[in-house]
Write a protein that holds these residues in place. Structure first.
Motif, PDB file in Angstrom:
ATOM      1  N   ARG A  86       0.848  -1.167  -0.081  1.00 20.51           N
ATOM      2  CA  ARG A  86      -0.085  -0.048  -0.189  1.00 20.51           C
ATOM      3  C   ARG A  86       0.739   1.204   0.032  1.00 20.51           C
ATOM      4  O   ARG A  86       0.484   2.257  -0.343  1.00 20.51           O
ATOM      5  N   LEU A  87       2.035   1.344   0.416  1.00 21.15           N
ATOM      6  CA  LEU A  87       2.858   2.287   0.604  1.00 21.15           C
ATOM      7  C   LEU A  87       3.937   2.520  -0.358  1.00 21.15           C
ATOM      8  O   LEU A  87       4.556   3.492  -0.396  1.00 21.15           O
ATOM      9  N   THR A  88       4.163   1.446  -1.252  1.00 21.61           N
ATOM     10  CA  THR A  88       5.056   1.698  -2.296  1.00 21.61           C
ATOM     11  C   THR A  88       4.478   1.921  -3.733  1.00 21.61           C
ATOM     12  O   THR A  88       3.309   1.870  -3.788  1.00 21.61           O
ATOM     13  N   PRO A  89       5.287   2.315  -4.537  1.00 22.39           N
ATOM     14  CA  PRO A  89       4.735   2.828  -5.872  1.00 22.39           C
ATOM     15  C   PRO A  89       4.172   1.697  -6.583  1.00 22.39           C
ATOM     16  O   PRO A  89       4.696   0.468  -6.338  1.00 22.39           O
ATOM     17  N   LYS A  92       6.671  -1.047  -8.239  1.00 23.76           N
ATOM     18  CA  LYS A  92       7.621  -1.649  -7.444  1.00 23.76           C
ATOM     19  C   LYS A  92       6.987  -3.120  -7.239  1.00 23.76           C
ATOM     20  O   LYS A  92       5.874  -3.507  -6.990  1.00 23.76           O
ATOM     21  N   ILE A  93       7.971  -4.083  -7.483  1.00 23.20           N
ATOM     22  CA  ILE A  93       7.509  -5.519  -7.404  1.00 23.20           C
ATOM     23  C   ILE A  93       8.147  -6.031  -5.855  1.00 23.20           C
ATOM     24  O   ILE A  93       9.229  -5.548  -5.562  1.00 23.20           O
ATOM     25  N   ILE A  94       7.266  -6.405  -5.114  1.00 22.86           N
ATOM     26  CA  ILE A  94       7.606  -7.045  -3.993  1.00 22.86           C
ATOM     27  C   ILE A  94       7.946  -8.417  -4.080  1.00 22.86           C
ATOM     28  O   ILE A  94       7.242  -9.246  -4.807  1.00 22.86           O
TER      29      ILE A  94
END
Length: 121
Positions: A86-89, A92-94
């Motif tokens: 929720r907090l990353t662009p 961005k791949i987690i």
């Protein structure tokens, strides 16, 4: 007459092993030339004619404390990854490296946070 071929394989976890497969002589030296090509066809699970073929059974053992700690740790990791997503662009791949497998209730910043995660003793 079927022939048993012994195939050396390397498992995903890095452990070696042997896999045995019955092959007819026709498959080995006939139409498919498996012996010459050094290849053996393995059907996908959905192509197998036995519904139990390829199934795995897992048995999880442990007392109540083990299960509570397992679930608590899973929820800590899940909560971390959800917040991260929720907090990353969006681009961005987690990855699995982002999952804090060693995170514990001691790592939570406040008592209120620990209480809401139900990690207090």
């Amino acid at each position: 007459m079927p022939v048993v071929m012994k195939i050396k394989i390397e498992f995903v976890m890095g452990m070696g092993g042997n896999l045995y497969r019955f092959r007819s002589v026709e498959n080995l030296i006939g139409e498919y030339q498996e012996l010459e090509k050094q290849q053996i066809y393995f059907a996908a699970l959905d192509q197998l004619n036995d519904p139990m073929e390829g199934t795995r059974r897992y048995f999880w053992q442990g007392d109540k404390i083990v299960w509570e700690n397992f679930l608590k740790h899973y929820l800590l990791c899940l909560e971390h990854v959800i917040l991260l997503s929720r907090l990353t662009p969006d681009n961005k791949i987690i990855t699995k490296k982002d999952i804090p497998i060693f995170k514990s209730e001691r790592d939570l910043p406040t008592d209120l946070y620990r209480e809401r995660m139900d990690c207090q003793h």
